[in-house]
Design a protein around this motif. Sequence first.
Motif, PDB file in Angstrom:
ATOM      1  N   GLY A 221      12.250   5.219  -6.510  1.00  0.00           N
ATOM      2  CA  GLY A 221      12.147   6.575  -6.010  1.00  0.00           C
ATOM      3  C   GLY A 221      12.742   6.759  -4.629  1.00  0.00           C
ATOM      4  N   ALA A 222      12.529   7.956  -4.095  1.00  0.00           N
ATOM      5  CA  ALA A 222      13.105   8.318  -2.804  1.00  0.00           C
ATOM      6  C   ALA A 222      12.360   7.642  -1.659  1.00  0.00           C
ATOM      7  N   VAL A 223      13.022   7.549  -0.518  1.00  0.00           N
ATOM      8  CA  VAL A 223      12.406   6.994   0.687  1.00  0.00           C
ATOM      9  C   VAL A 223      11.326   7.947   1.190  1.00  0.00           C
ATOM     10  N   ILE A 224      10.166   7.389   1.557  1.00  0.00           N
ATOM     11  CA  ILE A 224       9.096   8.186   2.158  1.00  0.00           C
ATOM     12  C   ILE A 224       9.374   8.277   3.653  1.00  0.00           C
ATOM     13  N   GLU A 225       9.491   9.484   4.155  1.00  0.00           N
ATOM     14  CA  GLU A 225       9.788   9.655   5.572  1.00  0.00           C
ATOM     15  C   GLU A 225       8.696   9.014   6.427  1.00  0.00           C
ATOM     16  N   GLY A 226       9.117   8.199   7.375  1.00  0.00           N
ATOM     17  CA  GLY A 226       8.177   7.516   8.260  1.00  0.00           C
ATOM     18  C   GLY A 226       7.742   6.150   7.769  1.00  0.00           C
ATOM     19  N   GLU A 268      11.915  -2.664   1.416  1.00  0.00           N
ATOM     20  CA  GLU A 268      12.525  -1.608   0.608  1.00  0.00           C
ATOM     21  C   GLU A 268      11.516  -1.056  -0.406  1.00  0.00           C
ATOM     22  N   PHE A 269      10.782  -1.942  -1.058  1.00  0.00           N
ATOM     23  CA  PHE A 269       9.756  -1.518  -2.028  1.00  0.00           C
ATOM     24  C   PHE A 269       8.718  -0.621  -1.356  1.00  0.00           C
ATOM     25  N   LEU A 270       8.256  -1.025  -0.174  1.00  0.00           N
ATOM     26  CA  LEU A 270       7.181  -0.306   0.500  1.00  0.00           C
ATOM     27  C   LEU A 270       7.643   0.998   1.140  1.00  0.00           C
ATOM     28  N   ALA A 271       8.942   1.179   1.267  1.00  0.00           N
ATOM     29  CA  ALA A 271       9.468   2.419   1.851  1.00  0.00           C
ATOM     30  C   ALA A 271       9.662   3.506   0.808  1.00  0.00           C
ATOM     31  N   ARG A 272       9.502   3.169  -0.473  1.00  0.00           N
ATOM     32  CA  ARG A 272       9.840   4.092  -1.547  1.00  0.00           C
ATOM     33  C   ARG A 272       8.615   4.776  -2.150  1.00  0.00           C
ATOM     34  N   ALA A 273       8.852   5.947  -2.726  1.00  0.00           N
ATOM     35  CA  ALA A 273       7.773   6.824  -3.178  1.00  0.00           C
ATOM     36  C   ALA A 273       6.922   6.231  -4.292  1.00  0.00           C
ATOM     37  N   GLU A 274       7.496   5.373  -5.121  1.00  0.00           N
ATOM     38  CA  GLU A 274       6.759   4.871  -6.281  1.00  0.00           C
ATOM     39  C   GLU A 274       5.912   3.636  -5.981  1.00  0.00           C
ATOM     40  N   HIS A 275       5.973   3.115  -4.752  1.00  0.00           N
ATOM     41  CA  HIS A 275       5.258   1.857  -4.510  1.00  0.00           C
ATOM     42  C   HIS A 275       3.745   1.961  -4.687  1.00  0.00           C
ATOM     43  N   PRO A 276       3.080   3.077  -4.345  1.00  0.00           N
ATOM     44  CA  PRO A 276       1.629   3.107  -4.577  1.00  0.00           C
ATOM     45  C   PRO A 276       1.278   3.013  -6.068  1.00  0.00           C
ATOM     46  N   ARG A 277       2.010   3.737  -6.911  1.00  0.00           N
ATOM     47  CA  ARG A 277       1.743   3.697  -8.355  1.00  0.00           C
ATOM     48  C   ARG A 277       1.988   2.312  -8.932  1.00  0.00           C
ATOM     49  N   ASP A 300      -2.110   2.434   3.416  1.00  0.00           N
ATOM     50  CA  ASP A 300      -1.459   3.717   3.133  1.00  0.00           C
ATOM     51  C   ASP A 300      -1.223   4.534   4.396  1.00  0.00           C
ATOM     52  N   LEU A 301      -0.660   3.870   5.413  1.00  0.00           N
ATOM     53  CA  LEU A 301      -0.322   4.538   6.668  1.00  0.00           C
ATOM     54  C   LEU A 301       1.109   4.160   7.068  1.00  0.00           C
ATOM     55  N   PRO A 302       1.789   5.015   7.787  1.00  0.00           N
ATOM     56  CA  PRO A 302       3.110   4.643   8.299  1.00  0.00           C
ATOM     57  C   PRO A 302       2.975   3.572   9.366  1.00  0.00           C
ATOM     58  N   PRO A 303       4.023   2.799   9.615  1.00  0.00           N
ATOM     59  CA  PRO A 303       3.934   1.683  10.565  1.00  0.00           C
ATOM     60  C   PRO A 303       3.769   2.120  12.010  1.00  0.00           C
ATOM     61  N   VAL A 348      -1.623  -8.477   0.867  1.00  0.00           N
ATOM     62  CA  VAL A 348      -1.830  -7.238   1.623  1.00  0.00           C
ATOM     63  C   VAL A 348      -0.453  -6.724   2.034  1.00  0.00           C
ATOM     64  N   LEU A 349      -0.145  -5.497   1.618  1.00  0.00           N
ATOM     65  CA  LEU A 349       1.163  -4.900   1.871  1.00  0.00           C
ATOM     66  C   LEU A 349       1.045  -3.838   2.954  1.00  0.00           C
ATOM     67  N   VAL A 350       1.930  -3.909   3.944  1.00  0.00           N
ATOM     68  CA  VAL A 350       1.908  -2.973   5.070  1.00  0.00           C
ATOM     69  C   VAL A 350       3.283  -2.314   5.164  1.00  0.00           C
ATOM     70  N   PRO A 351       3.400  -1.043   4.760  1.00  0.00           N
ATOM     71  CA  PRO A 351       4.709  -0.378   4.802  1.00  0.00           C
ATOM     72  C   PRO A 351       5.348  -0.446   6.184  1.00  0.00           C
ATOM     73  N   GLY A 352       6.661  -0.662   6.185  1.00  0.00           N
ATOM     74  CA  GLY A 352       7.411  -0.735   7.432  1.00  0.00           C
ATOM     75  C   GLY A 352       7.272  -2.029   8.178  1.00  0.00           C
ATOM     76  N   VAL A 353       6.326  -2.895   7.723  1.00  0.00           N
ATOM     77  CA  VAL A 353       6.040  -4.152   8.419  1.00  0.00           C
ATOM     78  C   VAL A 353       6.294  -5.350   7.520  1.00  0.00           C
ATOM     79  N   GLY A 354       5.675  -5.401   6.349  1.00  0.00           N
ATOM     80  CA  GLY A 354       5.907  -6.513   5.441  1.00  0.00           C
ATOM     81  C   GLY A 354       4.689  -6.864   4.611  1.00  0.00           C
ATOM     82  N   MET A 355       4.642  -8.104   4.181  1.00  0.00           N
ATOM     83  CA  MET A 355       3.617  -8.588   3.255  1.00  0.00           C
ATOM     84  C   MET A 355       2.890  -9.786   3.844  1.00  0.00           C
ATOM     85  N   PHE A 356       1.567  -9.753   3.789  1.00  0.00           N
ATOM     86  CA  PHE A 356       0.734 -10.901   4.127  1.00  0.00           C
ATOM     87  C   PHE A 356       0.191 -11.467   2.818  1.00  0.00           C
TER      88      PHE A 356
END
Length: 679
Positions: A221-226, A268-277, A300-303, A348-356
Amino acid sequence: MATHPEAAALLARSQRLGSDPRNTNYAGGNASAKGSDTDPVTGGDVELMWVKGSGGDLGTLTEAGLAVLRLDRMRALVDVYPGVEREDEMVAAFDYCLHGKGGAAPSIDTAMHGLVEAAHVDHLHPDSGIALACAADGEKLTAECFGDTVAWVPWRRPGFQLGLDIAAIKAANPQAIGVVLGGHGITAWGGTAEECERNSLHIIRTAEAFLAEKGKAEPFGAVIEGYEALPEDARRERAAALAPYVRAVASQDKAQVGHFDDAEVVLEFLARAEHPRLAALGTSCPDHFLRTKVRPLVLDLPPTAPLDEAVARLKELHAEYREEYAAYYQRHALPDSPAMRGADPAIVLVPGVGMFSFGKDKQTARVAGEFYVNAINVMRGAEAVSTYSPIEESEKFRIEYWALEEAKLQRMPKPKPLATRVALVTGAGSGIGKAIAHRLVAEGACVVVADLNAENAAAVAAELGGPDKAVAVSVDVTSEEQIADAFKAAVLAFGGVDLVVNNAGISVSKPLLETSAKDWDLQHDIMARGSFLVSREAARVMIAQEVGGDIVYIASKNAVFAGPNNIAYSATKADQAHQVRLLAAELGEHGIRVNGINPDGVVRGSGIFAGGWGAKRAAVYGVEEEKLGEFYAQRTILKREVLPEHVANAVFALTGGDLTHTTGLHIPVDAGVAAAFLR
């Protein structure tokens, strides 16, 4: 005894296939070969099967990792097979099919290899194959991709029945070179090792090309702004700030070691609209979710959200995650199911930051992260040509809480005393610090080797086993910035810090009238001020982790003993000794224990003694420098020389689990110096 030619060909093929992550994941899949050998009892021919044993890794497979079975006995099990409801019983039956000493323990997939009529069989978990296997219309896509050369096998849990299913499909499709296993992976076969490998690679590469050619451009999906990735420096700064809090989330039920990954595929995965689903659907391939749990926790917060807001939200999401996981367990648990193993996330996934990612040791944590990257690749492929559709939740539970999986876990060796603990040791490039680092790793800890000398630190970290065991950092303990950077490196390498040893030091040995203010300041900056700064940074991390911790000061018998010509050194050691008492009193409410060790006369391997201190002390006592250790030993009650290992033993005694109710203590390691007895 020489390796059988078929087994040798199997090993070479396995290592080639397993060394390329496009073909299979770490410890994932298995391969086999069949051939004739001489029965040492009858002298006649016997048909054998060599197959990768339980728990091995294809890329590093050796002959010791192969199970060796008599093929006639293995196939005779079909006649006593009690049906799918009791198929787990067949695993124990494999033991009665072993040839000679049998080699490694046979895995659950042994039936797949033995029952398929082919001399060589590969079962692999390539991302491209699993993408087809986990697509909503995977059977149709498999036919479109391969025609009739690769068949479809509907999802079935690994086991004897799956082996029968594949054997029947192969028999009914003589033109087929392999199968796609729904929700799972691929299996290929051939008459020779070369043909089997060629067929495996054909399936994998053809699936890759199909997904690339037929797939849509932006399956996530599209990039989520922020939600875009932060710049690298800011990203890692944010990751280091979050890491102790994330580790607290992953360690509520059981302490865990962490790993951080900010690879482009994750960001890239965490920046996109479909990642929560997609993240909520969880992983599918059994190898994936056994290591990643059925789904990750996603912040579910921006970085750019304030750190305190992110930490608070992380705690809220963790509480929800635990409730949902407990409900998942209750939905599917049977009276004889193993007890719930813990409700904390492994990813644990953190959008804009990465994966723990987390596990019982660094390798397990790292591999869990690698498996989630595999899962992202699978989701991308499935979404590109269809819809990602993992296996049912109930089937995931059957795998996760499988009696055979539980038995495997119960067979694991008992953890070492310091397993899951992360230690940072200052001055660890030589002498006492190096000995402490070695002892801590030997007892199961991960160690950050901190030293002013970067080359020495790197050499010690390499000796200890490399990045899954130890990492090196160069740090001047007089610098607040360098200390902060060292702890950032520690939490990014291992998730946090649990055990800190203040060992860095120098010594200025001069009479009072020859001791300059510069001498005094240098001595106190490195040991008194340095220990304070290191302990302060350690406390910040440990308090955030909420799992307690240990701080150990390597002080000296000089902290309580008044010797000549030693004003700067002894005064700073007394300062360190009282820091132990002060911090023990202050940090106890957080479960952080602070203790000290008072060594004396540790000459061998000591960077301090080699740097001129030894010569000066030898001059004070009127002995030859090379005999200084013997001199110190003779003035002790026990008449024994104190070595770096003896100090390391004391560190382990304080932190290894037997002294859980001890804090504010100083342990003498001086072979007995009456004047330094504590009062």
